[in-house]
Design an enzyme around this catalytic site. Structure first.
Site, mmCIF file in Angstrom:
data_model
loop_
_atom_site.group_PDB
_atom_site.id
_atom_site.type_symbol
_atom_site.label_atom_id
_atom_site.label_comp_id
_atom_site.label_asym_id
_atom_site.label_seq_id
_atom_site.Cartn_x
_atom_site.Cartn_y
_atom_site.Cartn_z
ATOM 1 N N HIS A 1 -1.481 -28.239 21.802
ATOM 2 C CA HIS A 1 -2.148 -27.074 22.369
ATOM 3 C C HIS A 1 -2.171 -25.869 21.430
ATOM 4 O O HIS A 1 -1.316 -25.677 20.581
ATOM 5 C CB HIS A 1 -1.491 -26.682 23.699
ATOM 6 C CG HIS A 1 -0.013 -26.820 23.709
ATOM 7 N ND1 HIS A 1 0.628 -28.027 23.610
ATOM 8 C CD2 HIS A 1 0.967 -25.903 23.830
ATOM 9 C CE1 HIS A 1 1.932 -27.847 23.659
ATOM 10 N NE2 HIS A 1 2.162 -26.572 23.778
ATOM 11 N N GLN B 1 -7.477 -56.219 -11.389
ATOM 12 C CA GLN B 1 -7.333 -55.447 -12.615
ATOM 13 C C GLN B 1 -5.925 -54.861 -12.595
ATOM 14 O O GLN B 1 -5.644 -53.904 -11.872
ATOM 15 C CB GLN B 1 -8.381 -54.334 -12.692
ATOM 16 C CG GLN B 1 -8.353 -53.558 -13.991
ATOM 17 C CD GLN B 1 -9.277 -52.344 -13.979
ATOM 18 O OE1 GLN B 1 -9.610 -51.819 -12.908
ATOM 19 N NE2 GLN B 1 -9.668 -51.871 -15.157
ATOM 20 N N GLY C 1 -10.232 -48.521 -17.177
ATOM 21 C CA GLY C 1 -11.630 -48.170 -17.295
ATOM 22 C C GLY C 1 -12.557 -49.151 -16.609
ATOM 23 O O GLY C 1 -12.176 -50.278 -16.278
ATOM 24 N N THR C 2 -13.805 -48.706 -16.418
ATOM 25 C CA THR C 2 -14.778 -49.510 -15.685
ATOM 26 C C THR C 2 -15.214 -50.749 -16.464
ATOM 27 O O THR C 2 -15.523 -51.788 -15.873
ATOM 28 C CB THR C 2 -16.013 -48.660 -15.346
ATOM 29 O OG1 THR C 2 -16.467 -47.996 -16.538
ATOM 30 C CG2 THR C 2 -15.682 -47.620 -14.291
ATOM 31 N N ASN D 1 -25.839 -40.671 -13.579
ATOM 32 C CA ASN D 1 -25.552 -42.085 -13.373
ATOM 33 C C ASN D 1 -24.893 -42.248 -12.005
ATOM 34 O O ASN D 1 -23.813 -41.715 -11.756
ATOM 35 C CB ASN D 1 -24.630 -42.572 -14.483
ATOM 36 C CG ASN D 1 -24.250 -44.033 -14.365
ATOM 37 O OD1 ASN D 1 -24.561 -44.695 -13.372
ATOM 38 N ND2 ASN D 1 -23.554 -44.541 -15.361
ATOM 39 N N ALA E 1 -10.593 -50.970 -7.881
ATOM 40 C CA ALA E 1 -9.217 -51.101 -8.359
ATOM 41 C C ALA E 1 -8.511 -49.773 -8.531
ATOM 42 O O ALA E 1 -7.283 -49.729 -8.588
ATOM 43 C CB ALA E 1 -9.208 -51.859 -9.691
ATOM 44 N N GLY E 2 -9.258 -48.677 -8.627
ATOM 45 C CA GLY E 2 -8.660 -47.397 -8.987
ATOM 46 C C GLY E 2 -7.913 -46.721 -7.850
ATOM 47 O O GLY E 2 -8.143 -46.973 -6.669
ATOM 48 N N LEU F 1 -16.366 -52.534 -7.696
ATOM 49 C CA LEU F 1 -15.193 -52.037 -8.411
ATOM 50 C C LEU F 1 -14.361 -51.182 -7.466
ATOM 51 O O LEU F 1 -14.797 -50.122 -7.018
ATOM 52 C CB LEU F 1 -15.628 -51.223 -9.631
ATOM 53 C CG LEU F 1 -16.533 -51.943 -10.633
ATOM 54 C CD1 LEU F 1 -16.806 -51.057 -11.835
ATOM 55 C CD2 LEU F 1 -15.939 -53.274 -11.054
ATOM 56 N N GLY G 1 -21.725 -38.501 -15.388
ATOM 57 C CA GLY G 1 -22.416 -38.954 -16.578
ATOM 58 C C GLY G 1 -23.893 -38.648 -16.436
ATOM 59 O O GLY G 1 -24.550 -39.118 -15.499
#
Length: 401
Positions: A311, A79, A84-85, A162, A8-9, A6, A137
């Site tokens: 520098h 996506q 959401g996942t 999780n 996509a976020g 995953l 989670g």
């Protein structure tokens, strides 16, 4: 078996670093974090991938292509809206048959832990102990079976979290299709696990090597872990009068000029010029095509490609984006006077030493001072002798230019 990643976020908590790149392409040891994950999955024996992309997907596609360079096969699913996942997993429906591995793309884990998850009966979830369980989670389990999942609870019932790595059979898609939006308006993958929890069928697999990258300062920890077993590999030029202590990696086309002192572990990318008379302290990673100039000092920092630090500049415990240019004499503070944990935008880093997060293409005039915990957006312009504190929005102009 195949692996669904995953990716996509946007990774809003990683701002401003994700203003110009997807989160999974942020560098760890000069490689995108998701590249480490793909290699670990490959080394665990899985060579077929579906990557779910969305935000700035072209950068991921252009970098990995079909995966041939890594000895794997990669397909992409899009996506379109980050909902959401659970919705992200649904994007792969129709391409997955039988048992498969599902992983969030914004973590680092070893091949051994991936093998352990794959050896479990399905469904299974990887779990790890955390010192900050309220940020994740939280999972409760009895006898290796998950009894509950509590999303980002202010009073978590334990410290087992999780880790975002799952083993599923394709019947999970039936549960995903039944999802409804959560209170925050997203289709949550964890909601699709509730039937398996109720049936006492969801296995908890302990992990030993997990590293989550949820905030910019986590990049310091991820790079430190990546450098921990590094060995010296000098492929560029090291002039006479340079001192190297500990493990140092110097890529092709880079030069370390006389009088420079480097304490490993330290990784320097290709096409860099370091010195003369530079001091680089341990756990520092410098990207490709950077310049670190005379009498500058870097400590425990991650410098993205094409950044110039000339520098008399000091940068400690910081993350600096690509294409930045520091005026001579610029300093980054990295320690509060009261020795308390540094906060960025009101959020604790959990670190007593942290400097700044600096986005891409930031230009500093000479003798600037950057206060501890500053976050500076992309394309900011900072005039000479300016003190920078707090959260600075993208494209801001500070001081007199």
């Amino acid at each position: 078996m195949l692996c669904v990643l995953l990716a996509a976020g946007e990774g809003k908590r990683m701002a401003p670093l994700t203003a110009t790149r997807p989160k999974v392409m942020l560098p760890v040891a000069n490689r995108p974090m998701i590249e480490h994950l793909i290699c670990a999955v490959r080394d665990a024996g899985i060579d077929t991938f579906i990557i779910v992309v969305g935000y700035r997907e072209k950068e991921i596609r252009d970098y990995f292509g079909n995966g041939e360079r890594w000895g794997v096969s990669i397909r992409y699913m899009v996506q379109r809206t980050q909902s959401g996942t659970g919705d992200a997993l649904r994007s792969a429906k129709g391409l997955v048959k039988g048992r498969f591995l599902l992983m969030n793309g914004d973590m680092i884990v070893t091949a051994d832990d991936i093998r352990n998850v794959c050896a479990s009966p399905a469904p299974a979830v990887g779990v790890v102990k955390s010192e900050n369980p309220e940020q994740f989670g939280v999972i409760t389990e009895t006898g290796g079976k998950v009894t509950g999942i509590y999303e980002k609870s202010t009073n978590p019932p334990g410290n087992l979290i999780n880790a975002g790595i799952y083993l599923f059979d394709d019947d999970i898609f039936a549960e995903v299709d039944r999802l409804v939006p959560s209170p925050r308006g997203e289709y949550e993958l964890t909601d699709a696990l509730e039937p398996a929890i109720t049936r006492n069928e969801l296995h908890a697999v302990p992990l030993t090597s997990w590293c989550d990258i949820g905030a910019p300062w986590n990049l310091l920890e991820a790079n430190e872990d990546a450098l921990s077993d590094m060995v010296t590999d000098i492929r560029g030029e090291v002039e006479d009068g340079v001192t190297l202590k500990g493990a140092v990696v110097l890529a092709e086309g880079s030069v370390i000029r006389s009088g420079t002192y480097i304490e490993g572990p330290c990784m320097i990318g290709a096409g860099c010029t370091i010195g003369p008379h530079v001091y680089i302290r341990g756990k520092t990673v410098i990207g490709n095509d950077c310049h670190i100039g005379h009498a500058s000092e870097l400590k425990n920092s991650v410098i993205f490609p094409r950044t110039k630090i000339p520098h008399f500049t000091y940068i400690g415990d910081s993350v600096v984006g690509s294409g930045c240019n520091f005026g001579a004499g610029t300093k980054v503070a990295n320690l509060r006077h009261d020795k308390e944990h540094v906060k960025v935008g009101g959020v604790s880093t959990g670190r007593k030493k942290f400097g700044a997060v600096i986005g891409d293409n930031v230009l500093f005039g000479i003798n600037c001072s950057i206060n501890v915990g500053a976050s500076i957006g992309r394309d900011v312009r900072v005039g000479p002798n300016t003190v920078v504190s707090g959260m600075i929005a993208n494209e801001s102009v500070l001081g007199r230019n």
